[in-house]
Every structure is written in structure tokens, then in C-alpha cells.
Design a protein around this motif. Structure first.
Motif, PDB file in Angstrom:
ATOM      1  N   ALA A  16       0.830  -1.213   0.000  1.00 20.64           N
ATOM      2  CA  ALA A  16       0.000   0.000   0.000  1.00 20.64           C
ATOM      3  C   ALA A  16       0.861   1.257   0.000  1.00 20.64           C
ATOM      4  N   TRP A  17       1.930   1.272   0.797  1.00 21.48           N
ATOM      5  CA  TRP A  17       2.807   2.452   0.841  1.00 21.48           C
ATOM      6  C   TRP A  17       3.480   2.665  -0.508  1.00 21.48           C
ATOM      7  N   ALA A  18       3.898   1.568  -1.164  1.00 23.95           N
ATOM      8  CA  ALA A  18       4.545   1.685  -2.476  1.00 23.95           C
ATOM      9  C   ALA A  18       3.570   2.250  -3.511  1.00 23.95           C
ATOM     10  N   ARG A  19       2.319   1.818  -3.469  1.00 22.03           N
ATOM     11  CA  ARG A  19       1.334   2.335  -4.424  1.00 22.03           C
ATOM     12  C   ARG A  19       1.064   3.815  -4.187  1.00 22.03           C
ATOM     13  N   ARG A  20       1.055   4.217  -2.929  1.00 20.33           N
ATOM     14  CA  ARG A  20       0.769   5.627  -2.634  1.00 20.33           C
ATOM     15  C   ARG A  20       1.893   6.548  -3.093  1.00 20.33           C
ATOM     16  N   ARG A  21       3.095   6.013  -3.282  1.00 17.69           N
ATOM     17  CA  ARG A  21       4.192   6.850  -3.770  1.00 17.69           C
ATOM     18  C   ARG A  21       4.037   7.185  -5.253  1.00 17.69           C
ATOM     19  N   GLY A  22       3.085   6.541  -5.926  1.00 18.18           N
ATOM     20  CA  GLY A  22       2.754   6.921  -7.284  1.00 18.18           C
ATOM     21  C   GLY A  22       3.462   6.161  -8.369  1.00 18.18           C
ATOM     22  N   ALA A  23       4.445   5.365  -8.037  1.00 14.61           N
ATOM     23  CA  ALA A  23       5.175   4.613  -9.055  1.00 14.61           C
ATOM     24  C   ALA A  23       4.417   3.336  -9.409  1.00 14.61           C
TER      25      ALA A  23
END
Length: 283
Positions: A16-23
Motif C-alpha cells: 500500500a505504501w509503495a502504491r501511494r508513492r505513485g510509481a
């Protein structure tokens, strides 16, 4: 015992954190073999997330770190070697799932068809032989698969699911899904001994007591009445229980789950998850 092999771990805070970074995020970089074991002599939980280098996929096998699963001669075998959290202990051994028959259909859980459920083996025999803890038993079980083209929490608010064994050797599955836009989807399907699907009219809604974390729980029952026999797992956004109700004119014991994705989206819940779902960069 519940075993779940995740590719793109839907409940992973790291994913979830990786998706929120936009990449663009490769789901194969967020894999886990989840084991939930609960019984009179052993209660253990393991869900260590691993990266892309720990994943190997072939036509009849899947390897995630030190654990693996493979099909051979009509049997799905899990070879498990995981460390529990938050208190470390080992779960090591083998589980064999022997399907009674294989289903051939999948079903949409939402109006857009972004999330699908496939009941691979509605009824199966399960043989458990663990060395750590020292546990051996056999009984009935169930095998299914979920897949989606977007995160669950993007379009869904919550769902409840249950599976019950029927007297004739079949299985009854109930799904109630609430979307974030207020739309609802309902599935009520009986599978016969040959895994053929027979949809039926969803029974009356039956409210169950909230979980220890105050998760709403409900199911469906012929008479609108159901009871929680025991709780198997109680988390801030998820509850798994054994319930008793009437379905298709039969008194049944069902494995039941309630998933609250509003809770899952809360920052405080996301911050708690790494204590139960650590991430390892080791293979």
C-alpha cells in the motif's frame, strides 16, 4: 488451519505504501505465504512478506521464500517453513489438499468485474503433518482463489463470506459485497459433489455480534438467525469465525469471514500491520 499464498499481498502495508508513492508497483515484489493455525494444542500465525527474488512460478508449482506448493497427481501439496509473528516460533511441515472435484467457473464480486472469485475445489480432504508444532490431523477443507485488477480498498467497503459443508457432500458458499459507491453484490451458490455450481436465492440477512475489534459481522440464514460458535481470528479490519445457521434447510457449521476495508484504509491500522506482517529481504 488457513493457508493463503499471496502474489501482490492485498493486506500488505508495504504494498500500500509503495502504491501511494505513485510509481508502478510490481505485485510480484510483495508476496507471502500466510498460515493461521488454531487448535487446542497450537495457535500460531505467520505472514512474512518477501520480494521478487523469493518468488518462483511454474505451471504446477509456486515457491515463496522457504515455502512452496505444487500440484501432482491431483493433489495440492504445501511444504511449509515459516516464522511466526509477533513472537517468533516455527511452522514447518506439510499439508496435502485432495480435491473431491474441481470447479470450472469464476464469479465477479463487483459490478465492474474488477474482483473475481474462483472456487477451485469446493470440497476437499486435507491432511496435515507438521513437525513444528507437532500437529497431525485430517479432515474436510476447501480451496479457492481471488484475483483483482485493482486494490480491494479502491472500490470496496466490506464483504462477508462463508462456506459450509452440506449433508450430501456438497458445499454452500455465501458472499455479500458492499462497494464504496453503495452498490451491493450477493452470491449464494451450492456446489454438488462434482463441483457443479447451483445458484440459489440468498437467504435472509442475519446479524452476528461484533468481533472483539468491533468489526460488524453478518451472514445469511433461512430463518434470519445465526450464532457465533467461536472466533478463530480477530484483527482490526478482519474477523474469521465458526458460525452456526440454517442454509438450504440444513443446520450447518460454517467458516465465516468479515472484512472491513474502511478500517484497513485507516493510517493507524496501516501502522499496526508490520508487527504481524514483517517483511524480509532474504530468499
Amino acid at each position: 488451519m488457513t493457508l493463503i499464498a499471496f502474489i501482490g499481498s492485498v493486506f500488505s502495508p508495504y504494498y500500500a505504501w509503495a502504491r501511494r508513492r505513485g510509481a508502478t508497483v510490481d505485485p510480484r515484489g510483495h508476496c507471502a505465504m500466510n498460515i493461521a493455525l488454531r487448535g487446542p494444542t497450537a495457535t500460531r500465525w505467520a505472514m512474512t512478506e518477501r520480494g521478487r527474488a523469493s518468488l518462483r512460478q511454474e505451471t504446477s508449482s509456486l515457491v515463496i521464500g522457504p515455502s512452496a506448493m505444487h500440484w501432482s497427481a491431483g493433489v495440492l501439496t504445501f511444504d511449509l517453513d515459516e516464522i511466526t509473528a509477533p513472537l517468533p516460533s516455527r511452522i514447518r511441515g506439510q499439508v496435502r489438499v485432495i480435491p473431491q472435484a474441481l470447479a470450472q467457473q469464476s464469479f465477479a464480486l463487483d459490478a465492474e468485474g474488477r474482483h473475481r472469485w474462483a472456487p477451485i475445489a469446493p470440497s476437499a480432504r486435507v491432511e496435515v503433518q507438521l513437525q513444528s508444532p507437532n500437529v497431525r490431523w485430517s479432515g474436510t477443507g476447501y480451496l479457492d482463489s481471488n484475483q483483482g485488477s485493482e486494490p480491494l480498498e479502491t472500490s470496496l467497503e466490506r464483504w462477508t463470506w462463508s462456506r459450509a459443508a452440506l449433508r450430501d457432500g456438497g458445499t454452500a458458499v455465501l458472499y455479500d459485497v458492499l462497494a464504496r459507491d453503495g452498490g451491493e453484490s450477493h452470491l449464494a451458490i451450492a456446489f454438488d459433489r462434482d463441483a457443479r455450481a447451483h445458484p440459489f436465492e440468498p437467504p435472509q440477512r442475519a446479524v452476528l455480534p461484533r468481533s472483539g475489534w468491533r468489526i460488524e459481522r453478518a451472514t445469511r440464514s433461512d430463518d434470519g438467525i445465526a450464532h457465533v460458535d467461536r472466533s478463530l481470528q480477530d484483527a482490526p479490519f478482519y474477523a474469521r469465525s465458526v458460525i452456526r445457521s440454517r442454509v438450504l434447510g440444513q443446520s450447518v457449521a460454517s467458516v465465516h469471514e468479515s472484512l472491513d476495508l474502511r478500517r484497513f484504509r485507516m493510517p493507524i491500522v496501516q501502522a499496526m500491520l508490520p508487527f504481524r506482517m514483517p517483511r524480509s529481504n532474504r530468499r
